[in-house]
Scaffold this active site. Structure first.
Site, PDB file in Angstrom:
ATOM      1  N   TYR A  64       0.834  -1.202   0.000  1.00 51.66           N
ATOM      2  CA  TYR A  64       0.000   0.000   0.000  1.00 51.66           C
ATOM      3  C   TYR A  64       0.872   1.257   0.000  1.00 51.66           C
ATOM      4  O   TYR A  64       2.062   1.208   0.317  1.00 51.66           O
ATOM      5  CB  TYR A  64      -0.941  -0.027   1.225  1.00 51.66           C
ATOM      6  N   SER A 163     -18.521  -2.940  -6.871  1.00 49.31           N
ATOM      7  CA  SER A 163     -17.743  -2.696  -5.643  1.00 49.31           C
ATOM      8  C   SER A 163     -18.487  -1.692  -4.774  1.00 49.31           C
ATOM      9  O   SER A 163     -19.439  -1.040  -5.236  1.00 49.31           O
ATOM     10  CB  SER A 163     -16.360  -2.139  -6.001  1.00 49.31           C
ATOM     11  N   GLY A 252      -6.520  -0.822  -8.304  1.00 53.57           N
ATOM     12  CA  GLY A 252      -5.916  -1.722  -9.287  1.00 53.57           C
ATOM     13  C   GLY A 252      -6.207  -3.173  -8.937  1.00 53.57           C
ATOM     14  O   GLY A 252      -5.315  -3.920  -8.572  1.00 53.57           O
TER      15      GLY A 252
HETATM   16  N1  LIG Z   1      -7.622   5.444  -4.120  1.00 55.83           N
HETATM   17  C1  LIG Z   1      -8.462   5.516  -3.099  1.00 55.83           C
HETATM   18  O1  LIG Z   1      -8.449   6.455  -2.318  1.00 55.83           O
HETATM   19  C2  LIG Z   1      -9.449   4.405  -2.911  1.00 55.83           C
HETATM   20  C3  LIG Z   1     -10.477   4.549  -1.966  1.00 55.83           C
HETATM   21  C4  LIG Z   1     -11.409   3.506  -1.858  1.00 55.83           C
HETATM   22  C5  LIG Z   1     -11.271   2.368  -2.630  1.00 55.83           C
HETATM   23  N2  LIG Z   1     -10.219   2.279  -3.493  1.00 55.83           N
HETATM   24  C6  LIG Z   1     -10.044   1.125  -4.371  1.00 55.83           C
HETATM   25  O2  LIG Z   1     -11.235   0.949  -5.097  1.00 55.83           O
HETATM   26  C7  LIG Z   1     -11.383  -0.418  -5.392  1.00 55.83           C
HETATM   27  C8  LIG Z   1     -12.749  -0.870  -4.906  1.00 55.83           C
HETATM   28  O3  LIG Z   1     -12.742  -0.829  -3.475  1.00 55.83           O
HETATM   29  P1  LIG Z   1     -14.015  -1.352  -2.667  1.00 55.83           P
HETATM   30  O4  LIG Z   1     -13.686  -1.314  -1.241  1.00 55.83           O
HETATM   31  O5  LIG Z   1     -15.200  -0.633  -3.170  1.00 55.83           O
HETATM   32  O6  LIG Z   1     -14.035  -2.855  -3.218  1.00 55.83           O
HETATM   33  P2  LIG Z   1     -15.006  -4.045  -2.877  1.00 55.83           P
HETATM   34  O7  LIG Z   1     -16.344  -3.572  -2.458  1.00 55.83           O
HETATM   35  O8  LIG Z   1     -14.265  -4.957  -1.976  1.00 55.83           O
HETATM   36  O9  LIG Z   1     -15.171  -4.719  -4.321  1.00 55.83           O
HETATM   37  C9  LIG Z   1     -14.073  -5.224  -5.023  1.00 55.83           C
HETATM   38  C10 LIG Z   1     -14.376  -5.099  -6.499  1.00 55.83           C
HETATM   39  O10 LIG Z   1     -13.249  -5.487  -7.257  1.00 55.83           O
HETATM   40  C11 LIG Z   1     -13.640  -6.456  -8.231  1.00 55.83           C
HETATM   41  N3  LIG Z   1     -12.520  -7.343  -8.467  1.00 55.83           N
HETATM   42  C12 LIG Z   1     -11.865  -8.098  -7.573  1.00 55.83           C
HETATM   43  N4  LIG Z   1     -10.860  -8.763  -8.178  1.00 55.83           N
HETATM   44  C13 LIG Z   1     -10.902  -8.416  -9.483  1.00 55.83           C
HETATM   45  C14 LIG Z   1     -10.133  -8.781 -10.619  1.00 55.83           C
HETATM   46  N5  LIG Z   1      -9.101  -9.621 -10.518  1.00 55.83           N
HETATM   47  N6  LIG Z   1     -10.467  -8.242 -11.811  1.00 55.83           N
HETATM   48  C15 LIG Z   1     -11.501  -7.383 -11.916  1.00 55.83           C
HETATM   49  N7  LIG Z   1     -12.266  -6.997 -10.870  1.00 55.83           N
HETATM   50  C16 LIG Z   1     -11.965  -7.517  -9.669  1.00 55.83           C
HETATM   51  C17 LIG Z   1     -14.813  -7.160  -7.604  1.00 55.83           C
HETATM   52  O11 LIG Z   1     -15.571  -7.791  -8.604  1.00 55.83           O
HETATM   53  P3  LIG Z   1     -16.269  -9.219  -8.358  1.00 55.83           P
HETATM   54  O12 LIG Z   1     -17.483  -8.956  -7.494  1.00 55.83           O
HETATM   55  O13 LIG Z   1     -16.603  -9.661  -9.731  1.00 55.83           O
HETATM   56  O14 LIG Z   1     -15.264 -10.070  -7.652  1.00 55.83           O
HETATM   57  C18 LIG Z   1     -15.543  -5.975  -6.962  1.00 55.83           C
HETATM   58  O15 LIG Z   1     -16.249  -5.273  -7.936  1.00 55.83           O
HETATM   59  C19 LIG Z   1     -10.220  -1.147  -4.731  1.00 55.83           C
HETATM   60  O16 LIG Z   1      -9.195  -1.278  -5.676  1.00 55.83           O
HETATM   61  C20 LIG Z   1      -9.808  -0.172  -3.653  1.00 55.83           C
HETATM   62  O17 LIG Z   1      -8.464  -0.345  -3.259  1.00 55.83           O
HETATM   63  C21 LIG Z   1      -9.326   3.267  -3.636  1.00 55.83           C
END
Ligand SMILES: NC(=O)c1ccc[n+]([C@@H]2O[C@H](COP(=O)([O-])OP(=O)(O)OC[C@H]3O[C@@H](n4cnc5c(N)ncnc54)[C@H](OP(=O)(O)O)[C@@H]3O)[C@@H](O)[C@H]2O)c1
Length: 344
Positions: A64, A163, A252
């Site tokens: 991270y 997500s 990612g």
């Molecule tokens: N930059 C920032 O400040 C920030 C803030 C919040 C979140 N994020 C990022 O945003 C993303 C979503 O977070 P979240 O907490 O909302 O996630 P989440 O609810 O845990 O959901 C994960 C998502 O990723 C998909 N996924 C998992 N593995 C995958 C793969 N190999 N290929 C394609 N899709 C895949 C899942 O699809 P399936 O249901 O099909 O498995 C689901 O849609 C994460 O990467 C997280 O780190 C970033």
């Protein structure tokens, strides 16, 4: 001294790691050094509910953007209940809800903290929603407003639309009169639910997505693309954008690099940007962050923003919770429940 209405564990435990690595190998449930009662300006907070995020695993794994000094307690987001307030504390009382302090690590039964350092959280929001208020909904809100001056009627496109962030984007976009194209790995599984949240289009994130999109959108190309997957999916988003479109990457999930398609990059003047909530929160003015959280709290309270919960595990069952969080096919977030969730 205030009356205590929560049972404070004499030897609180926490999900700790002494080295970064695979969560299933490095995380252990361990007793913490703990001195209660606390100092006059401090409070004892019991964990109410915490969330399992992809970034929690990245932090434990050492990948991270910001890592903790070891040994560390895992977990970034959750709420707690004040169980005891020191004699000089006037701002918090037992029973009040606060955000668990992030930097100390959240997956712990209890924490002692200075009352002045804690953020109050309204108690009229269900615990399962309140504990998720601080990272994903603000991210969704900010990626929609910080990069493109979107107008009602504009289209946006996102991947990983099922997500937690994706679901927030759909609901917030709909509330602002924006239209969403939503790419998911399984459209059969997610289309009905996402459309009920306000999604306009839900498409399988595969090689046919662009063709399906062209037929559906005709001339109204998206102005903003939200990418949390990477790899070929990010290329699809880029190709879907209209002239001067912006692709914002904030996750990612595939761990595959983003490669840009040269034609679109040049001929459509596409811009690639990154967003990290952590950096935004640390650099924004306090009022700006508070404003974003107030918006989120108001929407969680009135139900216009809601995040799906897959399952809730007691904190000590964190290993089962992490296995579930990493499993394909879950429908919503996996939560961890602490001793502050039960009012004694
Ligand atoms: N930059 C920032 O400040 C920030 C803030 C919040 C979140 N994020 C990022 O945003 C993303 C979503 O977070 P979240 O907490 O909302 O996630 P989440 O609810 O845990 O959901 C994960 C998502 O990723 C998909 N996924 C998992 N593995 C995958 C793969 N190999 N290929 C394609 N899709 C895949 C899942 O699809 P399936 O249901 O099909 O498995 C689901 O849609 C994460 O990467 C997280 O780190 C970033």
């Amino acid at each position: 001294m205030r009356r205590m209405s929560y049972a404070i564990p004499t030897q609180p435990r926490a999900v700790r790691y002494h080295a970064t690595g695979k969560p299933e190998e490095v995380l252990h449930f361990e007793a913490l050094p703990f001195t209660s009662p606390c100092a006059d300006d401090e409070v004892v907070v019991l964990l109410e509910m915490a969330v399992v995020h992809p970034s929690d695993l990245g932090m434990v794994g050492g990948t991270y953007g910001r890592l903790r000094t070891l040994p560390a307690v895992a977990g970034r987001e959750g709420t707690g209940r004040v169980a005891f307030a020191g004699a000089a504390v006037t701002t918090l009382k037992p029973g009040d809800r606060v955000r668990m302090p992030e930097d100390e690590g959240v997956w712990r039964e209890a924490v002692i903290a200075k009352a002045s350092a804690l953020r109050s959280v309204p108690t009229d929001i269900p615990a399962e929603q309140a504990c998720m208020a601080f990272i994903n909904p603000p991210t969704a809100l900010l990626v929609l407003q910080e990069f493109v001056a979107l107008q009602p009627g504009d289209w946006i496109i996102q991947n990983a639309a099922n997500s937690a962030v994706g679901e927030c984007v759909i609901q917030l976009a709909r509330a602002h009169g924006l239209h969403t194209v939503n790419l998911v790995r399984s459209s059969e599984k997610h289309a009905r639910h996402l459309k009920a949240l306000g999604a306009d289009l839900v498409l399988a994130d595969d090689k046919d997505a662009l063709k399906a999109l062209a037929g559906a959108l005709q001339r109204q190309a998206p102005r903003l693309a939200l990418n949390s997957v990477g790899g070929p999916s990010a290329i699809t988003l880029t190709r879907a954008l209209g002239d001067n479109g912006v692709l914002v990457t904030f996750g990612g999930m595939t761990s595959e690099a983003i490669r840009f398609p040269t034609r679109e990059f040049i001929f459509k003047n596409i811009t690639y940007r990154g967003f990290w909530m952590d950096r935004w929160a640390r650099t924004a003015k306090a009022e700006a962050l508070q404003g974003v959280l107030e918006t989120v709290f108001a929407r969680l309270r009135d139900g216009s923003l809601h995040m799906a919960v897959d399952s809730v595990y007691p904190l000590e069952d964190f290993a089962a919770a992490l296995a579930r969080a990493g499993a394909y096919g879950r429908s919503g977030k996996v939560l961890l429940r602490g001793p502050g969730a039960v009012h004694t």
